[in-house]
Design a protein around this motif. Structure first.
Motif, PDB file in Angstrom:
ATOM      1  N   GLY A 164      35.077 -10.435  19.505  1.00  0.00           N
ATOM      2  CA  GLY A 164      34.410  -9.995  20.731  1.00  0.00           C
ATOM      3  C   GLY A 164      35.220  -8.941  21.464  1.00  0.00           C
ATOM      4  O   GLY A 164      34.744  -8.325  22.418  1.00  0.00           O
ATOM      5  N   LEU A 165      36.467  -8.739  21.013  1.00  0.00           N
ATOM      6  CA  LEU A 165      37.358  -7.789  21.688  1.00  0.00           C
ATOM      7  C   LEU A 165      37.759  -6.628  20.795  1.00  0.00           C
ATOM      8  O   LEU A 165      38.310  -5.644  21.251  1.00  0.00           O
ATOM      9  N   ARG A 166      37.567  -6.804  19.503  1.00  0.00           N
ATOM     10  CA  ARG A 166      37.984  -5.765  18.563  1.00  0.00           C
ATOM     11  C   ARG A 166      36.945  -5.746  17.451  1.00  0.00           C
ATOM     12  O   ARG A 166      35.879  -6.326  17.597  1.00  0.00           O
ATOM     13  N   ALA A 167      37.220  -5.108  16.313  1.00  0.00           N
ATOM     14  CA  ALA A 167      36.228  -5.034  15.240  1.00  0.00           C
ATOM     15  C   ALA A 167      36.872  -5.319  13.897  1.00  0.00           C
ATOM     16  O   ALA A 167      38.033  -4.976  13.668  1.00  0.00           O
ATOM     17  N   LEU A 168      36.111  -5.967  13.038  1.00  0.00           N
ATOM     18  CA  LEU A 168      36.517  -6.143  11.648  1.00  0.00           C
ATOM     19  C   LEU A 168      35.530  -5.355  10.800  1.00  0.00           C
ATOM     20  O   LEU A 168      34.320  -5.390  11.067  1.00  0.00           O
ATOM     21  N   PRO A 169      35.982  -4.680   9.741  1.00  0.00           N
ATOM     22  CA  PRO A 169      35.033  -3.962   8.902  1.00  0.00           C
ATOM     23  C   PRO A 169      34.014  -4.937   8.312  1.00  0.00           C
ATOM     24  O   PRO A 169      34.378  -6.040   7.902  1.00  0.00           O
ATOM     25  N   GLY A 170      32.739  -4.557   8.314  1.00  0.00           N
ATOM     26  CA  GLY A 170      31.712  -5.392   7.697  1.00  0.00           C
ATOM     27  C   GLY A 170      31.176  -6.487   8.598  1.00  0.00           C
ATOM     28  O   GLY A 170      30.346  -7.286   8.185  1.00  0.00           O
ATOM     29  N   TYR A 171      31.632  -6.533   9.825  1.00  0.00           N
ATOM     30  CA  TYR A 171      31.228  -7.606  10.743  1.00  0.00           C
ATOM     31  C   TYR A 171      30.284  -7.090  11.835  1.00  0.00           C
ATOM     32  O   TYR A 171      30.300  -7.583  12.952  1.00  0.00           O
ATOM     33  N   ALA A 172      29.456  -6.082  11.527  1.00  0.00           N
ATOM     34  CA  ALA A 172      28.746  -5.384  12.609  1.00  0.00           C
ATOM     35  C   ALA A 172      27.952  -6.311  13.526  1.00  0.00           C
ATOM     36  O   ALA A 172      28.144  -6.295  14.743  1.00  0.00           O
ATOM     37  N   ALA A 173      27.048  -7.126  12.965  1.00  0.00           N
ATOM     38  CA  ALA A 173      26.171  -7.923  13.834  1.00  0.00           C
ATOM     39  C   ALA A 173      26.958  -9.041  14.512  1.00  0.00           C
ATOM     40  O   ALA A 173      26.680  -9.418  15.661  1.00  0.00           O
ATOM     41  N   TYR A 174      27.941  -9.579  13.813  1.00  0.00           N
ATOM     42  CA  TYR A 174      28.796 -10.613  14.427  1.00  0.00           C
ATOM     43  C   TYR A 174      29.584  -9.992  15.577  1.00  0.00           C
ATOM     44  O   TYR A 174      29.610 -10.501  16.691  1.00  0.00           O
ATOM     45  N   THR A 175      30.205  -8.850  15.294  1.00  0.00           N
ATOM     46  CA  THR A 175      31.073  -8.208  16.295  1.00  0.00           C
ATOM     47  C   THR A 175      30.281  -7.751  17.520  1.00  0.00           C
ATOM     48  O   THR A 175      30.679  -8.002  18.664  1.00  0.00           O
ATOM     49  N   ALA A 176      29.143  -7.088  17.272  1.00  0.00           N
ATOM     50  CA  ALA A 176      28.370  -6.553  18.405  1.00  0.00           C
ATOM     51  C   ALA A 176      27.879  -7.693  19.299  1.00  0.00           C
ATOM     52  O   ALA A 176      27.932  -7.605  20.534  1.00  0.00           O
ATOM     53  N   THR A 177      27.422  -8.789  18.685  1.00  0.00           N
ATOM     54  CA  THR A 177      26.876  -9.877  19.508  1.00  0.00           C
ATOM     55  C   THR A 177      27.989 -10.672  20.183  1.00  0.00           C
ATOM     56  O   THR A 177      27.809 -11.181  21.290  1.00  0.00           O
ATOM     57  N   LYS A 178      29.167 -10.755  19.543  1.00  0.00           N
ATOM     58  CA  LYS A 178      30.287 -11.437  20.205  1.00  0.00           C
ATOM     59  C   LYS A 178      30.835 -10.588  21.354  1.00  0.00           C
ATOM     60  O   LYS A 178      31.319 -11.123  22.349  1.00  0.00           O
ATOM     61  N   HIS A 179      30.775  -9.245  21.227  1.00  0.00           N
ATOM     62  CA  HIS A 179      31.105  -8.393  22.384  1.00  0.00           C
ATOM     63  C   HIS A 179      30.113  -8.674  23.524  1.00  0.00           C
ATOM     64  O   HIS A 179      30.493  -8.725  24.691  1.00  0.00           O
ATOM     65  N   ALA A 180      28.843  -8.846  23.163  1.00  0.00           N
ATOM     66  CA  ALA A 180      27.813  -9.096  24.190  1.00  0.00           C
ATOM     67  C   ALA A 180      28.086 -10.403  24.927  1.00  0.00           C
ATOM     68  O   ALA A 180      27.821 -10.514  26.136  1.00  0.00           O
ATOM     69  N   VAL A 181      28.631 -11.393  24.228  1.00  0.00           N
ATOM     70  CA  VAL A 181      28.954 -12.679  24.880  1.00  0.00           C
ATOM     71  C   VAL A 181      29.921 -12.441  26.045  1.00  0.00           C
ATOM     72  O   VAL A 181      29.788 -13.037  27.121  1.00  0.00           O
ATOM     73  N   ILE A 182      30.873 -11.527  25.829  1.00  0.00           N
ATOM     74  CA  ILE A 182      31.873 -11.268  26.879  1.00  0.00           C
ATOM     75  C   ILE A 182      31.210 -10.594  28.090  1.00  0.00           C
ATOM     76  O   ILE A 182      31.476 -10.952  29.237  1.00  0.00           O
ATOM     77  N   GLY A 183      30.293  -9.684  27.824  1.00  0.00           N
ATOM     78  CA  GLY A 183      29.569  -9.040  28.932  1.00  0.00           C
ATOM     79  C   GLY A 183      28.708 -10.047  29.685  1.00  0.00           C
ATOM     80  O   GLY A 183      28.666 -10.045  30.930  1.00  0.00           O
ATOM     81  N   LEU A 184      28.039 -10.915  28.941  1.00  0.00           N
ATOM     82  CA  LEU A 184      27.200 -11.942  29.576  1.00  0.00           C
ATOM     83  C   LEU A 184      28.064 -12.864  30.444  1.00  0.00           C
ATOM     84  O   LEU A 184      27.699 -13.180  31.590  1.00  0.00           O
ATOM     85  N   THR A 185      29.210 -13.261  29.911  1.00  0.00           N
ATOM     86  CA  THR A 185      30.090 -14.187  30.640  1.00  0.00           C
ATOM     87  C   THR A 185      30.573 -13.555  31.943  1.00  0.00           C
ATOM     88  O   THR A 185      30.589 -14.204  33.000  1.00  0.00           O
ATOM     89  N   LYS A 186      30.954 -12.278  31.873  1.00  0.00           N
ATOM     90  CA  LYS A 186      31.431 -11.606  33.095  1.00  0.00           C
ATOM     91  C   LYS A 186      30.325 -11.592  34.147  1.00  0.00           C
ATOM     92  O   LYS A 186      30.572 -11.796  35.337  1.00  0.00           O
ATOM     93  N   THR A 187      29.100 -11.338  33.703  1.00  0.00           N
ATOM     94  CA  THR A 187      27.980 -11.286  34.646  1.00  0.00           C
ATOM     95  C   THR A 187      27.719 -12.659  35.265  1.00  0.00           C
ATOM     96  O   THR A 187      27.483 -12.766  36.477  1.00  0.00           O
TER      97      THR A 187
END
Ligand code: NAD
Length: 280
Positions: A164-187
């Motif tokens: 949710g804070l960085r990226a791993l190659p090949g993890y696009a949908a996992y990474t993008a949605t885990k980044h979104a979790v952090i935005g949701l939590t802040k809100t």
């Protein structure tokens, strides 16, 4: 830990697998004094590399309840698909009726279906990643926040990931949605702090669970990783503590974040990764 959560009611999603973070957190919350409701899919779901990505039956949930009750707390299991909003509402209504409210929500359900080379990642995997990681948290939060308000506050802990804070190659949908979790939590932290509700993301690194084994199987299948050369997705020498984490080490942090010891912690994202070098 002292029994800092006595009298509190916690709900945990994705708690059905014996080695999972959800189960470990449920046990640590109970150890700290909380009554705990455990939920999970409990029916067949997608498989990757032939391995089930979900808890397929209620056995794991019932075992968690037995362990919670053995500590003198109340426990209860509900099968729950977090992507089905009506089912989320029904389960939270039942928790309200049987336990009198909710003080702690640990949004833990997660799926590795979004781990694949980007050009092979179909819309179905993108949709499911979004629904489980983001909309599941939206549905549970929407259902419990009014109950937390009635009780004068509460804590929502959302399981993001180091991804949710960085990226791993090949993890696009996992990474993008885990980044979104952090935005949701802040809100959530901003919108409901005035009601005494805290919201925190946790960002585990490489933890010894079924999902990590799935991640490794995916890496072997799709990314040519040689399991004889690399035993884990994050090679051990990239972790400063030189070992994978255990689910219980995440569970203990969840129980602390839920407690008054963390009463001024809200809106942030806590890495729990043994100093995974790429994450620092
Ligand atoms: N294992 C790790 O290294 C790691 C690292 C960072 C973050 N995480 C996150 O931790 C959380 C728990 O993962 P884990 O490693 O304990 O693996 P796990 O497979 O034991 O837990 C994931 C749980 O989510 C449940 N789930 C999946 N889809 C669901 C749905 N639609 N409704 C309800 N439940 C559903 C599964 O049945 C499973 O029990 C996940 O959100 C994962 O992304 C894990």
């Amino acid at each position: 830990m002292s029994e800092s959560l006595t009298g509190k009611v916690a709900v945990v999603t994705g708690a059905g697998r014996p080695r999972g973070i959800g189960r470990a957190a449920a046990i640590e919350l109970a150890r700290a004094g909380a009554d705990v409701v455990v939920t999970d899919l409990a029916r067949p779901g997608p498989r990757v590399a032939g391995i089930p990505t979900v808890a397929e039956d209620e056995e794991g949930l019932q075992d968690a309840v037995t362990e919670i009750e053995s500590m003198g707390r109340r426990g209860k299991a509900f099968p729950l698909d977090v992507t089905a909003e009506a089912d989320v509402v029904e389960v939270i209504d039942r928790v309200q009726a049987e336990f009198g409210g909710v003080d702690i929500l640990f949004n833990n359900a997660g799926t590795p279906v979004g781990v694949k080379p980007f050009l092979e990642l179909d819309n179905e995997a993108w949709d499911l990643s979004w629904k489980v990681h983001v909309m599941g948290m939206v549905y549970t939060s929407r259902a419990v926040i009014p109950l937390m308000r009635e009780r004068g506050g509460g804590v929502i802990i959302n399981n993001s990931s180091a991804s949710g804070l960085r990226a791993l190659p090949g993890y696009a949908a996992y990474t993008a949605t885990k980044h979104a979790v952090i935005g949701l939590t802040k809100t959530l932290a901003l919108d409901f702090g005035v009601d005494g509700i805290r919201a925190v993301s946790i960002c585990p690194g490489d933890i010894d669970t079924d999902m990590t084994d799935l991640g490794m199987a995916l890496a072997v299948e799709h990314f040519g990783v040689d399991p004889d050369q690399q035993e884990s997705l994050a090679p051990i020498d990239t972790i400063a503590l030189r070992r994978r984490g255990q689910a219980s080490e995440i569970g203990k942090v969840v129980a602390w974040l839920a407690s008054d010891g963390a009463s001024y912690v809200s809106g942030n994202s806590m890495l729990i990764d043994g100093a995974l070098m790429e994450g620092i």
